[in-house]
Design an enzyme around this catalytic site. Sequence first.
Site, PDB file in Angstrom:
ATOM      1  N   GLU A 176       0.793  -1.235   0.000  1.00 13.29           N
ATOM      2  CA  GLU A 176       0.000   0.000   0.000  1.00 13.29           C
ATOM      3  C   GLU A 176       0.824   1.283   0.000  1.00 13.29           C
ATOM      4  OE1 GLU A 176      -2.888   0.032   3.131  1.00 13.29           O
ATOM      5  OE2 GLU A 176      -3.851  -1.798   2.438  1.00 13.29           O
ATOM      6  N   GLU A 377      -5.431  -8.584   1.110  1.00 15.17           N
ATOM      7  CA  GLU A 377      -5.988  -8.232   2.426  1.00 15.17           C
ATOM      8  C   GLU A 377      -7.480  -7.996   2.301  1.00 15.17           C
ATOM      9  OE1 GLU A 377      -4.219  -4.965   4.629  1.00 15.17           O
ATOM     10  OE2 GLU A 377      -2.193  -5.628   4.087  1.00 15.17           O
TER      11      GLU A 377
HETATM   12  C1  BGC Z   1      -2.878  -2.273   6.134  1.00 14.78           C
HETATM   13  C2  BGC Z   1      -2.799  -3.005   7.453  1.00 14.78           C
HETATM   14  C3  BGC Z   1      -3.845  -2.456   8.407  1.00 14.78           C
HETATM   15  C4  BGC Z   1      -5.210  -2.636   7.782  1.00 14.78           C
HETATM   16  C5  BGC Z   1      -6.365  -2.139   8.648  1.00 14.78           C
HETATM   17  C6  BGC Z   1      -4.292  -2.081   5.641  1.00 14.78           C
HETATM   18  O1  BGC Z   1      -4.397  -0.902   4.958  1.00 14.78           O
HETATM   19  O2  BGC Z   1      -2.089  -2.925   5.172  1.00 14.78           O
HETATM   20  O3  BGC Z   1      -1.510  -2.882   7.971  1.00 14.78           O
HETATM   21  O4  BGC Z   1      -3.786  -3.052   9.653  1.00 14.78           O
HETATM   22  O5  BGC Z   1      -5.260  -1.902   6.602  1.00 14.78           O
HETATM   23  O6  BGC Z   1      -6.261  -0.771   8.866  1.00 14.78           O
END
Ligand code: BGC
Length: 475
Positions: A176, A377
């Site tokens: 990101e 993610e």
């Molecule tokens: C990030 C994580 C973060 C998650 C929730 C993502 O943008 O890669 O490190 O914990 O969001 O905020």
Amino acid sequence: MTVQGSVAVQVLAARLSPGFTLGVASAAFQIEGSLSAGGRGPSGWDAFAEKPGSILDGHSPAVACDHYNRAPEDVELMRALGIDSYRFSISWPRIQPDGTGPFNAAGLDFYDRLIDQLLEAGISPMATLYHWDTPLPLEHRGGWMNRSTAERFAEYSAAAGRRFGDRVAQWVTLNEPVSVTLNGYALGVHAPGHDLLFKALPSVHHQLLGHGLAVQALRAAGVKGGIGVANLHSPVRPASRKISDRLLAKVFDLMMNRVYADPILLGHYPKPPLIARPWFRSLGKASDSDLRNIHQPLDFYGLNYYCPVKVATGPGPDHSPVGTTEAMARLPFHTADFPEYGTTGFGWPVAPEHLGILLRELKDRYGAALPPLYITESGASFPEPDHVSGPIADTNRIDYLASHLGHALAATSPGGIAEDVELLGYYVWTLLDNFEWAAGFSQRFGLVHVDFDTLERTPKDSYYWYQALARARRA
Ligand code: BGC
């Protein structure tokens, strides 16, 4: 399509193609702790977290989940979960304390052991090289605002590739870059805490250059695994049909999505609307040779998806966990509510259908240039107790995960709105409740509850749900 409870497990499992990867994702700084143990150097995040007022309630990342000392226990939790792959990040300052020069044997050994433990557990390692923990000496020299950080990053990546390249199945260069630029350099709510607004844009170019140089360094190191990047994407919508809302939504879409994906996948920066050109001027000056370096062939594209964003004209209340900052108040727009959706603990809209819409948008934008894709993610925080005496019934998280995975699978199946996108896998964010950056320990995203006083791990119902899904597809 509603996908809930035990029926959903069967429905979802039936939709998973045989090679589909189910995984969980994490980041070193959020779980490891032991910040000065074993020769690790400080990172920009160590320094930021020490500044009074930067982390909610003054929470400290010093111990986090103590994963540095408890990795075998955590790998065991993953083995029992039945996942195929674990996405973790390598802490740059743990293996190269100054960000340049000598490497740290104890740090390299830690990741060696972790990778070997994963392989023994039948879990395929996906290693992220940069999840925001820039070595502090580099941050002091400007961090990603300094072009030479891109070269240092490539050197570190080459060393990681030489050491772990025989066993890591997938490499992610950056996590990101948009979050680093927006939160870290433009708004000052993350490390290194600068509020440069549009003047932060050189940090985009230098991160992307770092990505491109790292891809080449990994290939030169002869790594066996695939190589990609993990970009955060949010479909951006104007708050109304007003011209100013629509124009600012376009600008936000550039900042949020396109200035990262276009150069990586197409080899050039997007053209901003006329009125916004002065803001993006620094990116327009990128040389052809930099753009060639950035535009490297990738084996996969990593998509981090949490929610869509709505943009409205003028400064206003924002949904940042830390409230509206002074820098945000100087922007000509703010993000607005989606009243039609429920929200997570962070106040983010739960909008699973937008994941399918996003996959469609990505394919429309990038066509054949979009590599096969992993959702690297996806997950949600919800208010949960600090101490528990057994599994908590986090049905909101089960619904969140089931509906997001369900929409992604439906969209990419024959007849789905993004049927031409090749979806390779889905990584839940995250295994353990952990240090949620500026929000400290206030936002719990884990499949496993962590008591931050005792460090005890207690799987939640969502852990058992994901385990049932992993089992059902083999049945
Ligand atoms: C990030 C994580 C973060 C998650 C929730 C993502 O943008 O890669 O490190 O914990 O969001 O905020």
